[in-house]
Write a protein that holds these residues in place. Structure first.
Motif, PDB file in Angstrom:
ATOM      1  N   ARG A  23       0.828  -1.209   0.000  1.00 15.36           N
ATOM      2  CA  ARG A  23       0.000   0.000   0.000  1.00 15.36           C
ATOM      3  C   ARG A  23       0.858   1.253   0.000  1.00 15.36           C
ATOM      4  NH1 ARG A  23      -2.193   3.268   4.022  1.00 15.36           N
ATOM      5  NH2 ARG A  23      -4.179   4.292   3.466  1.00 15.36           N
ATOM      6  N   ALA A  24       1.913   1.273   0.824  1.00 12.87           N
ATOM      7  CA  ALA A  24       2.793   2.438   0.892  1.00 12.87           C
ATOM      8  C   ALA A  24       3.472   2.684  -0.449  1.00 12.87           C
ATOM      9  CB  ALA A  24       3.840   2.239   1.986  1.00 12.87           C
ATOM     10  N   LEU A  25       3.903   1.616  -1.108  1.00 10.05           N
ATOM     11  CA  LEU A  25       4.544   1.755  -2.413  1.00 10.05           C
ATOM     12  C   LEU A  25       3.568   2.298  -3.452  1.00 10.05           C
ATOM     13  CD1 LEU A  25       6.618  -1.550  -2.461  1.00 10.05           C
ATOM     14  CD2 LEU A  25       7.574   0.756  -2.648  1.00 10.05           C
ATOM     15  N   THR A  26       2.328   1.850  -3.402  1.00 15.22           N
ATOM     16  CA  THR A  26       1.326   2.303  -4.375  1.00 15.22           C
ATOM     17  C   THR A  26       1.052   3.797  -4.228  1.00 15.22           C
ATOM     18  OG1 THR A  26       0.278   0.112  -4.338  1.00 15.22           O
ATOM     19  CG2 THR A  26      -1.020   1.932  -5.219  1.00 15.22           C
ATOM     20  N   ILE A  27       0.857   4.258  -2.998  1.00 21.81           N
ATOM     21  CA  ILE A  27       0.608   5.686  -2.762  1.00 21.81           C
ATOM     22  C   ILE A  27       1.820   6.506  -3.194  1.00 21.81           C
ATOM     23  CG2 ILE A  27       0.157   7.444  -1.011  1.00 21.81           C
ATOM     24  CD1 ILE A  27      -1.344   5.293   0.579  1.00 21.81           C
ATOM     25  N   SER A  28       3.012   6.013  -2.860  1.00 16.85           N
ATOM     26  CA  SER A  28       4.239   6.714  -3.240  1.00 16.85           C
ATOM     27  C   SER A  28       4.356   6.841  -4.754  1.00 16.85           C
ATOM     28  CB  SER A  28       5.452   5.964  -2.678  1.00 16.85           C
ATOM     29  OG  SER A  28       6.649   6.589  -3.062  1.00 16.85           O
ATOM     30  N   LEU A 130      11.511  27.770  -7.837  1.00 14.84           N
ATOM     31  CA  LEU A 130      11.255  27.710  -6.405  1.00 14.84           C
ATOM     32  C   LEU A 130       9.904  27.061  -6.115  1.00 14.84           C
ATOM     33  CD1 LEU A 130      12.916  28.726  -3.947  1.00 14.84           C
ATOM     34  CD2 LEU A 130      11.465  30.755  -3.938  1.00 14.84           C
ATOM     35  N   LEU A 131       8.888  27.455  -6.858  1.00 16.76           N
ATOM     36  CA  LEU A 131       7.536  26.918  -6.642  1.00 16.76           C
ATOM     37  C   LEU A 131       7.450  25.435  -6.996  1.00 16.76           C
ATOM     38  CD1 LEU A 131       5.399  29.891  -8.056  1.00 16.76           C
ATOM     39  CD2 LEU A 131       5.793  29.293  -5.648  1.00 16.76           C
ATOM     40  N   ALA A 132       8.065  25.067  -8.142  1.00 13.12           N
ATOM     41  CA  ALA A 132       8.031  23.658  -8.553  1.00 13.12           C
ATOM     42  C   ALA A 132       8.809  22.782  -7.571  1.00 13.12           C
ATOM     43  CB  ALA A 132       8.615  23.500  -9.955  1.00 13.12           C
ATOM     44  N   ALA A 133       9.947  23.294  -7.090  1.00 11.87           N
ATOM     45  CA  ALA A 133      10.745  22.536  -6.132  1.00 11.87           C
ATOM     46  C   ALA A 133      10.003  22.360  -4.810  1.00 11.87           C
ATOM     47  CB  ALA A 133      12.075  23.232  -5.891  1.00 11.87           C
ATOM     48  N   THR A 134       9.233  23.360  -4.405  1.00 13.28           N
ATOM     49  CA  THR A 134       8.441  23.244  -3.177  1.00 13.28           C
ATOM     50  C   THR A 134       7.408  22.136  -3.303  1.00 13.28           C
ATOM     51  OG1 THR A 134       8.732  25.612  -2.718  1.00 13.28           O
ATOM     52  CG2 THR A 134       6.927  24.474  -1.592  1.00 13.28           C
ATOM     53  N   ALA A 135       6.740  22.090  -4.465  1.00 12.12           N
ATOM     54  CA  ALA A 135       5.762  21.026  -4.706  1.00 12.12           C
ATOM     55  C   ALA A 135       6.438  19.660  -4.699  1.00 12.12           C
ATOM     56  CB  ALA A 135       5.059  21.261  -6.043  1.00 12.12           C
ATOM     57  N   GLY A 136       7.608  19.569  -5.337  1.00 10.40           N
ATOM     58  CA  GLY A 136       8.344  18.306  -5.343  1.00 10.40           C
ATOM     59  C   GLY A 136       8.784  17.882  -3.963  1.00 10.40           C
ATOM     60  N   LEU A 137       9.182  18.850  -3.149  1.00 16.82           N
ATOM     61  CA  LEU A 137       9.608  18.555  -1.782  1.00 16.82           C
ATOM     62  C   LEU A 137       8.461  17.961  -0.974  1.00 16.82           C
ATOM     63  CD1 LEU A 137      11.759  18.733   0.454  1.00 16.82           C
ATOM     64  CD2 LEU A 137      10.955  21.062   0.916  1.00 16.82           C
ATOM     65  N   ILE A 138       7.276  18.517  -1.127  1.00 10.60           N
ATOM     66  CA  ILE A 138       6.105  17.995  -0.409  1.00 10.60           C
ATOM     67  C   ILE A 138       5.828  16.553  -0.820  1.00 10.60           C
ATOM     68  CG2 ILE A 138       3.614  18.236  -0.116  1.00 10.60           C
ATOM     69  CD1 ILE A 138       4.017  21.287  -0.460  1.00 10.60           C
ATOM     70  N   ALA A 139       5.897  16.296  -2.137  1.00 11.62           N
ATOM     71  CA  ALA A 139       5.661  14.934  -2.636  1.00 11.62           C
ATOM     72  C   ALA A 139       6.680  13.959  -2.073  1.00 11.62           C
ATOM     73  CB  ALA A 139       5.714  14.930  -4.169  1.00 11.62           C
ATOM     74  N   ASN A 140       7.936  14.375  -2.047  1.00 10.19           N
ATOM     75  CA  ASN A 140       8.985  13.490  -1.550  1.00 10.19           C
ATOM     76  C   ASN A 140       8.877  13.238  -0.053  1.00 10.19           C
ATOM     77  OD1 ASN A 140      10.441  12.924  -3.953  1.00 10.19           O
ATOM     78  ND2 ASN A 140      11.294  14.986  -3.914  1.00 10.19           N
ATOM     79  N   LEU A 141       8.436  14.247   0.696  1.00  4.34           N
ATOM     80  CA  LEU A 141       8.250  14.067   2.138  1.00  4.34           C
ATOM     81  C   LEU A 141       7.161  13.032   2.419  1.00  4.34           C
ATOM     82  CD1 LEU A 141       8.541  17.750   3.442  1.00  4.34           C
ATOM     83  CD2 LEU A 141      10.085  15.842   3.980  1.00  4.34           C
ATOM     84  N   VAL A 142       6.091  13.071   1.619  1.00  3.40           N
ATOM     85  CA  VAL A 142       5.015  12.086   1.777  1.00  3.40           C
ATOM     86  C   VAL A 142       5.539  10.677   1.507  1.00  3.40           C
ATOM     87  CG1 VAL A 142       2.809  11.294   0.844  1.00  3.40           C
ATOM     88  CG2 VAL A 142       3.176  13.735   1.243  1.00  3.40           C
ATOM     89  N   SER A 143       6.234  10.519   0.369  1.00  2.20           N
ATOM     90  CA  SER A 143       6.764   9.201   0.009  1.00  2.20           C
ATOM     91  C   SER A 143       7.811   8.731   1.013  1.00  2.20           C
ATOM     92  CB  SER A 143       7.371   9.248  -1.393  1.00  2.20           C
ATOM     93  OG  SER A 143       6.382   9.536  -2.362  1.00  2.20           O
ATOM     94  N   PHE A 144       8.651   9.652   1.481  1.00  7.18           N
ATOM     95  CA  PHE A 144       9.697   9.321   2.452  1.00  7.18           C
ATOM     96  C   PHE A 144       9.071   8.757   3.725  1.00  7.18           C
ATOM     97  CE2 PHE A 144      12.502  10.517   5.984  1.00  7.18           C
ATOM     98  CZ  PHE A 144      13.714   9.992   5.554  1.00  7.18           C
ATOM     99  N   ALA A 145       8.020   9.404   4.208  1.00  9.30           N
ATOM    100  CA  ALA A 145       7.353   8.947   5.424  1.00  9.30           C
ATOM    101  C   ALA A 145       6.708   7.576   5.224  1.00  9.30           C
ATOM    102  CB  ALA A 145       6.307   9.967   5.855  1.00  9.30           C
ATOM    103  N   LEU A 146       6.169   7.326   4.027  1.00 10.72           N
ATOM    104  CA  LEU A 146       5.493   6.068   3.750  1.00 10.72           C
ATOM    105  C   LEU A 146       6.462   4.886   3.679  1.00 10.72           C
ATOM    106  CD1 LEU A 146       2.962   7.233   0.997  1.00 10.72           C
ATOM    107  CD2 LEU A 146       2.357   6.340   3.247  1.00 10.72           C
ATOM    108  N   LEU A 147       7.654   5.117   3.145  1.00  9.30           N
ATOM    109  CA  LEU A 147       8.579   4.011   2.864  1.00  9.30           C
ATOM    110  C   LEU A 147       9.655   3.811   3.928  1.00  9.30           C
ATOM    111  CD1 LEU A 147       9.122   4.608  -0.961  1.00  9.30           C
ATOM    112  CD2 LEU A 147       7.463   3.103   0.151  1.00  9.30           C
ATOM    113  N   ARG A 148       9.737   4.728   4.872  1.00  9.06           N
ATOM    114  CA  ARG A 148      10.867   4.694   5.816  1.00  9.06           C
ATOM    115  C   ARG A 148      10.931   3.396   6.607  1.00  9.06           C
ATOM    116  NH1 ARG A 148      12.361   9.485  10.173  1.00  9.06           N
ATOM    117  NH2 ARG A 148      14.407   8.650  10.763  1.00  9.06           N
TER     118      ARG A 148
END
Length: 307
Positions: A23-28, A130-148
């Motif tokens: 499930r975590a991999l799918t959401i990521s 800056l704006l695109a990187a902020t969006a990417g950072l949010i996405a990566n934080l979500v995936s990071f938390a899911l897969l840790r």
């Protein structure tokens, strides 16, 4: 002769460590794919190497997570048979190795592009980056938390986790690049950050590839002392000798062992077998062990084998 788990029979289907994090991999995967497209669009529109680099890392992230998911599904649905006695669990290890190869390729591409831009860095608008990187950072934080948590258990999930970690660091780097460009107009910020992202990924990628190759070459699991296992088995009551001992990893969370135990003529073979199985299970978490308990005269044949 006594033996454990039966020779030449298909093992029962089981759940690998990777399968517990489907499930975590799918959401990521879904989160990463969405923001990857955004970063690519903005990166090419603004000629930002740092943002394109981060988007490329996110592409390998998405592809890597997709490979991890595919490997889990293949391993789940391909049950063990008499011609494929361990099923297809090794697909998970191949997915991890594929992730490492992808990361090496992306790091090489970014370094090559950055070197070419150092002499004449293009002008990059800071705000869109800056704006695109902020969006990417949010996405990566979500995936990071899911897969840790899964990264500690499974090499397959760890491959995807390292992809996400590289993306996370990359997004931070792009934020710094965008902020420097926006505030100072310094044109070298973008290629320098691009190089830094590429260099950060390489040692972690090497570690992942090395771990995957250890499994594929059937080395003993990391942290397992095979000599110590041999000594402890030999110390069991009734055991005179231990030989042909092999310990390897099928996929993360699935360690396997086989061994021949030579016992004295007065020893009860079933008692020795049970004690050996309990030792491997309780001390080393090896649940699948094929153990051949043999009399001294039977062990002579093993000495004649060249390998």
């Amino acid at each position: 002769m006594g033996h454990g788990h039966g020779h030449g029979q298909a093992i029962a289907a089981g759940e690998s460590a990777s399968g517990r994090h489907l499930r975590a991999l799918t959401i990521s995967l879904l989160v990463g794919a969405t923001f990857m497209v955004l970063e690519f669009v903005v990166g090419f529109a603004t000629s930002s190497l740092a943002l394109i680099s981060d988007a490329a890392h996110m592409f390998t992230d998405v592809l890597g997570v997709g490979m991890a998911l595919a490997a889990i599904m293949v391993a789940r649905r391909s049950k063990a048979t008499f011609s494929r006695t361990f099923g297809l669990y090794r697909a998970e290890v191949l997915a991890a190795l594929g992730n490492a190869i992808l990361l090496f390729g992306v790091a090489g591409y970014v370094l090559f592009e950055a070197i070419g831009r150092i002499s004449d860095p293009p002008e990059v608008p800071g705000l869109p980056v800056l704006l695109a990187a902020t969006a990417g950072l949010i996405a990566n934080l979500v995936s990071f938390a899911l897969l840790r948590s899964g990264a500690e258990e499974s090499i397959n999930v760890r491959g995807a986790y390292l992809e996400v970690l590289a993306d996370l660091i990359g997004s931070v780097g792009v934020l710094i690049s965008g902020a420097l460009t926006l505030l100072t107009g310094w044109r070298y910020a973008d290629p320098i950050i691009g190089v830094a992202i590429g260099l950060f990924v390489l040692p972690r990628t090497y570690a992942l590839a090395r771990r995957a190759l250890r499994i594929l070459f059937q080395h003993a699991p990391q942290g397992v002392d095979v000599g110590e296992i041999s000594a402890e088995l030999a110390a069991l009551p009734g055991v005179d000798d231990v030989h042909d001992l092999h310990v390897w990893t099928l996929t993360s969370g699935m360690e396997v062992a086989s061994a021949h135990l030579t016992v004295s003529t007065e020893a009860e073979q079933s008692t020795v077998l049970t004690a050996a199985q309990n030792l491997l299970s309780s001390r080393y978490s090896i649940e699948h062990a094929t153990l051949q308990v043999e009399a001294p005269q039977c062990a002579k044949r093993c000495e004649q084998l060249p390998w």
